[in-house]
Design an enzyme around this catalytic site. Sequence first.
Site, PDB file in Angstrom:
ATOM      1  N   SER A  60       0.927  -1.032  -0.038  1.00  0.00           N
ATOM      2  CA  SER A  60       0.291   0.277   0.161  1.00  0.00           C
ATOM      3  C   SER A  60       0.522   1.261   0.004  1.00  0.00           C
ATOM      4  O   SER A  60       1.771   1.625  -0.585  1.00  0.00           O
ATOM      5  CB  SER A  60      -1.119   0.037   1.599  1.00  0.00           C
ATOM      6  OG  SER A  60      -2.331   0.948   1.109  1.00  0.00           O
ATOM      7  N   ASN A  61       0.300   2.564   1.178  1.00  0.00           N
ATOM      8  CA  ASN A  61       1.899   3.606   0.921  1.00  0.00           C
ATOM      9  C   ASN A  61       3.330   3.303   1.605  1.00  0.00           C
ATOM     10  O   ASN A  61       4.191   3.566   0.749  1.00  0.00           O
ATOM     11  CB  ASN A  61       1.093   4.703   1.901  1.00  0.00           C
ATOM     12  CG  ASN A  61       0.415   5.367   2.379  1.00  0.00           C
ATOM     13  OD1 ASN A  61      -0.479   5.257   0.142  1.00  0.00           O
ATOM     14  ND2 ASN A  61      -0.486   5.727   2.385  1.00  0.00           N
TER      15      ASN A  61
END
Length: 613
Positions: free
Chosen positions: A270-271
Amino acid sequence: MLRLPSALLFGIVLAGCSSGGGRQTPAAAAMIEPQRISEHRGSDDLLTAGLGLDGLRAMAPPAFADAATPTPQELRRRAIWNNWRGIADLSPTGRYGEAYGNLASIHGREFSALAKLPDARQPHRVLVQVPDNFDQKKRCVVVAASSGSRGVYGAIAVAAPWALPKGCAVAYTDKGAGTDYFDLDAQQAPREDGTVGALGEAELAFTPDAPVAASGVAVKHAHSQDNPEADWGRHVKQAAEFALSALNQAFPQVTPFRFDNTRVIAVGISNGGGAVLRAAELDGTGAEKNWLDAVVAGEPNVLAQGPGARSLYDYTTEAALLMPCALLHLPAASLPQPPLRAQAEPLWAARCATLRMAGLVEGDTIQAQAHSAYQQLRGSGWTDAALTAGALSVGFDLWRAVAVTYASAYGRYGVGEHPCGYAFAAQKADFSERQATGAERAAWWSDGSGIPPGSGVGIVDTKLAPPDFTFPALQCLRELQTGDSEAAKRVQSGIAETRAGLPRPGLPVVVIHGTDDGLIPPAFTSVPYVAQARAAGRDVRYWQVRNAQHFDGFLALPAYGARYVPLLPYVYAALDRVDALLDGKAALPTDAVIDAKPRGTGQLEAAQLAIPR
């Protein structure tokens, strides 16, 4: 405006390392020293804080003996419990630790500090786990960035189960976000060890600039005024530097740890996946020029160049406005049931009507308006698979939560400056503001996700108005993406700072993404990134996993577990492959479209994952 003093926090942060009898190179001497060292043995461990699989599966978090003054050990245990549950599928039918993954009890030490980039206002947390079985001959560090805006343990389920049993150290960074919330009313926030301290009486992990009379809660990702996403790669590199410093303290009797004699693999989802791809761009200097040896990025939030590339803020604000209405166009039977769907559908219908009044969709019936919203999303690149999985983010109001925080971060806005009037605070049942309690404040560091609402901190929307209460401020958020006001230009400038470059030539990179991801659709992120990198001759391999969406943690919900497969097994498998490559035992994996099979109503079996061999 009163500038709350943050510079005083870092008097010892950038001190030179003293371990190793003065044998450090000049580069190593500039590294950050650990500020706290803790041992985790006996009934404690590095991977689960002594909870084991049963403890991680428990529905209630580990209790504090005193809710208002938990100890650092209690906070750590609870943070690890929360972060495991937020990232991994620990349900019995998911068979974590059996079909894939490892929950072995690994003892060792943790080294932690508040690190600060030279031009940053606020620190990021760094933490290194050094197992007792650390392989001093192999000298391996896995550096991981937290997913989402989570705290420093936010990648523990991603990196530690693979690295620690193999004798590798794990370095973490919260990449300038995290759960160091500042209570503006009490003037208190977490210290380095997670316990709450008062401004001026303790070294705090986040001290925002704020008006003298400000109230509510300052959130680090939103209010640091650093636009941390622009520096994600630098956060990862600094965490890797901190790992070398910690290892030099852990093993002062051996040859000093440097980038040219220590293997460094970066991993994140994800991030965190976007962060490690940004780290892949960075060179070192001299003998440490090639500081990073390989990268594994799962479902990365990355803004590339070229066709299809869209920023998180662009498609998030679009989804926040249009997706509730568009979902009514999809057959109800085709959607996994989001939370409280029966109660949500009237709100989705109200959104259709509001969009029609605003001229944003066409049609005189709810059905026609839903079709118009759906067609707009399809026209901008959303697939039916992404829309189907995106229902979860609609049900949890996640699109709004992300957009509120990121608008503030991209514009580098301080407390009370949000261009759409948003703020954060503890709230009463009617969503009006109140002061936080001591027990709430004490648990923010361990329980928060880094993006409100949650853990007793809510979103304050000053533009609330009937009939579609959240619509006015959401429309304001969207106009920051599409408009040309000064505020819009400020946010758009911050977004431009996050655009990714190319990985270093020769650096092995594996990107993994679920084809059904509804939060970070691959069409906007991984696909254009891989195309950009390959066009420049970079060695990037791409695994596309069918029937995988974004949130492994939600596979514990029966409707989602029956429909989707977890992504973590493929991240672990890719780590195996790059490790074998660096050992000279195998080549990088080839590209693959992986035909994974969901478990349905049964248990997950390893064969269903169809992991490339």
